[in-house]
Enzyme design. Structure first.
Site, short mmCIF file in Angstrom:
data_model
loop_
_atom_site.label_atom_id
_atom_site.label_comp_id
_atom_site.label_asym_id
_atom_site.label_seq_id
_atom_site.Cartn_x
_atom_site.Cartn_y
_atom_site.Cartn_z
N ILE A 99 0.82 -1.22 0.00
CA ILE A 99 0.00 0.00 0.00
C ILE A 99 0.85 1.26 0.00
O ILE A 99 0.39 2.31 -0.47
CB ILE A 99 -1.00 -0.01 1.18
CG1 ILE A 99 -2.12 1.00 0.91
CG2 ILE A 99 -0.32 0.25 2.50
CD1 ILE A 99 -3.36 0.75 1.69
N ASP A 139 1.04 -0.67 9.45
CA ASP A 139 1.28 0.58 10.17
C ASP A 139 2.78 0.93 10.18
O ASP A 139 3.17 2.06 9.88
CB ASP A 139 0.75 0.40 11.60
CG ASP A 139 0.78 1.68 12.40
OD1 ASP A 139 -0.26 2.32 12.50
OD2 ASP A 139 1.86 2.04 12.90
N TYR A 186 -4.34 -8.38 14.38
CA TYR A 186 -5.64 -8.34 15.07
C TYR A 186 -6.49 -9.59 14.83
O TYR A 186 -7.54 -9.76 15.45
CB TYR A 186 -6.42 -7.07 14.69
CG TYR A 186 -5.96 -5.83 15.46
CD1 TYR A 186 -4.85 -5.85 16.29
CD2 TYR A 186 -6.65 -4.62 15.35
CE1 TYR A 186 -4.43 -4.73 16.99
CE2 TYR A 186 -6.25 -3.49 16.05
CZ TYR A 186 -5.13 -3.55 16.86
OH TYR A 186 -4.74 -2.42 17.55
P1 ADP Z 1 -4.12 -5.24 12.04
O1 ADP Z 1 -3.45 -4.95 13.36
O2 ADP Z 1 -5.26 -4.30 11.74
O3 ADP Z 1 -4.47 -6.67 11.88
P2 ADP Z 1 -1.74 -5.56 10.34
O4 ADP Z 1 -0.83 -4.50 9.86
O5 ADP Z 1 -1.17 -6.57 11.29
O6 ADP Z 1 -3.02 -4.81 10.96
O7 ADP Z 1 -2.35 -6.33 9.10
C1 ADP Z 1 -3.38 -5.86 8.29
C2 ADP Z 1 -3.20 -6.41 6.89
O8 ADP Z 1 -2.23 -5.62 6.19
C3 ADP Z 1 -2.69 -7.85 6.84
O9 ADP Z 1 -3.45 -8.55 5.87
C4 ADP Z 1 -1.24 -7.68 6.40
O10 ADP Z 1 -0.79 -8.81 5.66
C5 ADP Z 1 -1.35 -6.48 5.51
N1 ADP Z 1 -0.10 -5.72 5.24
C6 ADP Z 1 1.07 -5.71 5.92
N2 ADP Z 1 1.95 -4.89 5.31
C7 ADP Z 1 1.31 -4.35 4.23
C8 ADP Z 1 1.66 -3.45 3.18
N3 ADP Z 1 2.88 -2.89 3.13
N4 ADP Z 1 0.73 -3.16 2.23
C9 ADP Z 1 -0.50 -3.70 2.26
N5 ADP Z 1 -0.90 -4.55 3.22
C10 ADP Z 1 0.00 -4.89 4.18
#
Ligand code: ADP
Length: 179
Positions: A17, A40, A129
């Protein structure tokens, strides 16, 4: 995968993203807006320290689960970052679905408020989460569809899935929804 709801376009892509050239990208934040791992961490690393400085100064109380707040986007190609707080999965009986839908809807409302024509979302809550990805896909995509049908904006919503598993789950749900 691409579908349209009226003149609005909903895209699913596999990727990162932080590299998306859209008006707003959504961060899957925690309620303290404290920065963390996962998407994040990637967003804060790519945006630079201005992002955390802005969340600290503008939102010292953080952000409740199911809500989202807006900041600028530092060095990211986007103009805005919407920090959305999804629910921690606790088995599904603790209003997780309602909170996940609300987090997505708040970001779409912020997109309209900030005149964004395009917005990119990660799969909020499906990482640390622990929200089951197929259930998250249904709640998330239905929320986008309902919003686009009602408001006819933003013009483009992209869901950026990090990995084949998440992309497959979201695509299956979207295919079912448009049949
Ligand atoms: P949460 O705490 O809301 O679960 P996470 O960051 O642990 O948030 O994960 C949310 C989603 O984002 C997961 O499906 C993870 O694989 C994905 N994710 C992690 N890094 C990226 C990135 N750079 N771009 C897009 N999605 C990502």
């Amino acid at each position: 995968m691409i579908v349209h709801f009226f003149e609005c376009r909903l895209e699913l892509v596999q990727g990162d993203i932080t590299t998306q050239s859209v008006d707003a990208i959504v961060n899957a934040a925690n309620s303290r807006l404290a920065g963390g791992g996962g998407v994040d961490g990637a967003i804060h690393a790519a945006a630079g320290p201005a992002l955390l400085a802005e969340t600290d100064s503008r939102y010292p109380e953080g952000c409740p689960t199911g809500d989202a707040v807006a900041t600028s986007a530092g060095q990211l190609p986007a103009k805005h970052v919407f920090h959305a707080v999804g629910p921690v999965w606790r088995g599904g009986m603790q209003q997780e679905e309602q909170q996940l839908r609300s987090a997505w809807r708040r970001c779409l409302e912020l997109a309209v408020e900030h005149s964004c024509r395009s917005i990119a979302f990660p799969a909020i809550s499906t990482g640390v989460y622990g929200y089951p990805v197929d259930l998250a896909a249904r709640a998330s995509l239905e929320t986008v569809r309902d919003f686009l049908v009602e408001h006819r904006q933003p013009e483009m919503v992209r869901v950026v899935l990090f990995g084949e598993g998440a992309y497959g789950a979201f695509s299956r749900v979207l295919e079912e929804m448009v049949q």
